[in-house]
Write an enzyme that holds these catalytic residues in place. Structure first.
Site, short mmCIF file in Angstrom:
data_model
loop_
_atom_site.label_atom_id
_atom_site.label_comp_id
_atom_site.label_asym_id
_atom_site.label_seq_id
_atom_site.Cartn_x
_atom_site.Cartn_y
_atom_site.Cartn_z
N GLU A 170 134.70 45.38 38.93
CA GLU A 170 133.98 46.45 39.62
C GLU A 170 133.97 46.24 41.13
O GLU A 170 133.93 47.19 41.91
CB GLU A 170 132.54 46.54 39.06
N HIS A 221 144.44 30.41 19.33
CA HIS A 221 145.05 30.90 18.09
C HIS A 221 145.09 32.42 18.06
O HIS A 221 145.19 33.03 16.99
CB HIS A 221 144.28 30.34 16.89
N LYS A 246 129.32 58.87 35.73
CA LYS A 246 127.87 59.10 35.63
C LYS A 246 127.56 60.57 35.90
O LYS A 246 126.77 61.20 35.20
CB LYS A 246 127.13 58.25 36.68
O1 PA5 Z 1 127.04 46.26 39.62
C1 PA5 Z 1 126.54 47.37 39.60
O2 PA5 Z 1 125.95 47.85 40.59
C2 PA5 Z 1 126.55 48.20 38.34
O3 PA5 Z 1 127.28 47.62 37.33
C3 PA5 Z 1 125.13 48.41 37.86
O4 PA5 Z 1 124.55 47.17 37.59
C4 PA5 Z 1 125.08 49.29 36.61
O5 PA5 Z 1 125.76 50.50 36.83
C5 PA5 Z 1 123.64 49.59 36.25
O6 PA5 Z 1 122.99 50.16 37.36
P1 PA5 Z 1 121.44 50.15 37.49
O7 PA5 Z 1 120.96 48.73 37.58
O8 PA5 Z 1 121.17 50.91 38.74
O9 PA5 Z 1 120.89 50.83 36.27
#
Ligand code: PA5
Length: 470
Positions: free
Chosen positions: A295, A324, A438
């Site tokens: 990410e 394996h 989203k």
């Molecule tokens: O790293 C990030 O910012 C995302 O993976 C968030 O953790 C994830 O989308 C969840 O978001 P939130 O904590 O706002 O619910």
């Protein structure tokens, strides 16, 4: 003095990065040499990272007052609750799961209460309806504390869980404020508004700290403390790693070196980053890493707005299990991977292999050794075999798996990721690609303000009749 404050303990618990199997001496011409990693692009990125570090939120570890607040809350939960449930997703869930698995008994929930010491622990990071139903089959909400974690306070999955939870508690005549703790931004988002309205206990996520970098904040530290983990030792491990990462020389700074090696491999077509711990306790650390790496670095645009479409795809594996399953591909398949192992010097259990079946030499040779020796030999042997096949690989060694080494490991990967972002010249701290999905979900479910998006989606060619096969 706590053990983590003692220099002898700190030195004995230094995690190490062994890069021998990355280098030409071991791997041959497909390996790296020191000069590759001292190239201007890596050195300049180190200079930029050094200049920016003071502003990177993950480098600001929680202060004493925050740790005390978390410990006080955790002590009360440990006294009062039979179960502790985290509702959250992505960065709000993967860290708590990884740290729990690393530092607690591998069958923690099955232990009798007196051996466990803390409540049973669940992290619900999906909206699969079967999973919610299954959770409700194994907990008594009246004896459970729920920690709803969402930094943005608006993630649909987590807010849906919060709605279901609120109705459940109300229907059972239970006080929502007594059973729910909200971990979120202090000002922004919907959860903080709800928390204020209901009078919930709250913990705040620093406003500039992204989810995947937030394990060493209230996001991860409350559940760790509830399960009896020494959170001060974990934070001390991270602070210790920070002191170890002060050099601006890529070769001397292990996080920069990690980032530079991964990026140099990617530049040479190794676009897959395999993370393979040789310890069940670290299996979920690979999941946490996968989100952090994917990410943070998977980005379409660089800082100048040019399309670069970069990123290295993380793959999770477990040693020895996946020897394996996947290692055949890693050894003989395409030259598109760089493998990182995580090894442990001293496991928390010693299991000897007894002398048995002496009439069958092919089995008997194992007798007199131990599972500890076997797993260590297999780790080395796999790295060696890969190197012999011209496949670069490296190993991060933890002297032990404890709160101090885990704190170091988390911080090390966070710094390596942020540094790699500098090499790629991208923003490692946003996730615009996730936002697209989203917003489409909001539109489909009728969230106010997303009417135009809904129209756009309705108008898009579906192709369902043309291409969907029976
Ligand atoms: O790293 C990030 O910012 C995302 O993976 C968030 O953790 C994830 O989308 C969840 O978001 P939130 O904590 O706002 O619910």
């Amino acid at each position: 003095m706590k053990r983590y404050e003692q220099p002898d303990f700190q030195q004995a618990m230094r995690i190490r990065l062994d890069v021998n199997h990355m280098m030409q001496e071991c791997v041959g011409e497909k390996g790296l040499c020191k000069a590759d990693l001292q190239a201007p692009c890596y050195q300049k990125a180190a200079e930029r990272a050094h200049a920016k570090r003071a502003q990177w939120a993950f480098c600001h570890l929680p202060e004493d007052a925050v740790l005390t607040q978390i410990e006080t809350m955790a002590a009360q939960i440990r006294r009062q609750c039979e179960a502790f449930v985290v509702f959250g997703i992505g960065g709000s869930a993967l860290g708590p799961m990884a740290v729990h698995q690393a530092l607690q008994h591998l069958h923690y929930n099955e232990l009798p209460a007196e051996k466990r010491g803390g409540p049973r622990f669940y992290v619900e990071d999906n909206v699969d309806p079967e999973r919610m139903a299954a959770l409700l089959d194994v907990i008594d909400p009246g004896k459970t504390c729920f920690n709803v974690i969402t930094k943005s306070g608006s993630t649909s999955e987590t807010m849906a869980q919060m709605m279901i939870l609120t109705r459940l508690l109300k229907d059972r005549g239970l006080d929502v404020a007594e059973h729910v703790i909200a971990t979120t931004d202090a000002e922004k988002g919907n959860l903080i508004q709800i928390a204020k309205r209901l009078g919930l206990r709250t913990l705040y996520v620093p406003s500039d700290l992204g989810g995947r970098f937030s394990e060493l904040s209230p996001v991860g530290l409350l559940s760790a403390a509830v399960c009896g983990i020494d959170i001060r030792e974990m934070v001390a491990g991270a602070a210790f790693m920070d002191t170890r990462l002060q050099s601006q020389d890529v070769w001397e700074n292990m996080a920069y070196l990690e980032g530079a090696m991964q990026m140099e491999c990617m530049r040479r077509g190794r676009n897959i980053a395999v993370m393979m711990p040789y310890a069940d306790s670290l299996k979920l650390m690979a999941d946490w890493y996968a989100q952090l790496w994917a990410e943070s670095l998977g980005k379409r645009y660089n800082w100048q707005g040019d399309v670069v479409a970069v990123g290295q795809t993380p793959v999770k594996a477990l040693g020895v299990t996946d020897q394996h399953s996947q290692v055949q591909l890693y050894v003989e398949g395409p030259d598109d991977k760089v493998v990182t192992f995580i090894g442990v010097d001293a496991y928390r259990a010693q299991v000897p292999i007894p002398l048995e079946y002496e009439q069958i030499p092919d089995v008997a040779f194992l007798g007199g050794h131990s599972l500890n020796e076997l797993i260590a030999a297999e780790l080395f042997a796999t790295g060696y075999a890969l190197a012999k096949a011209g496949k670069p690989n490296k190993t991060i060694f933890l002297p032990e798996v404890n709160a101090f080494t885990i704190g170091q490991l988390l911080y090390f990967f966070e710094m390596a990721t942020a540094y790699a972002g500098e090499v790629l010249d991208i923003n490692a701290f946003d996730q615009p690609g996730v936002e697209g999905g989203k917003q489409a979900t909001y539109a489909l479910l009728g969230k106010p303000g997303f009417e135009v998006k809904k129209q756009e989606m309705d108008a898009a060619p579906k192709g369902k009749d043309a291409y969907r096969l029976a």
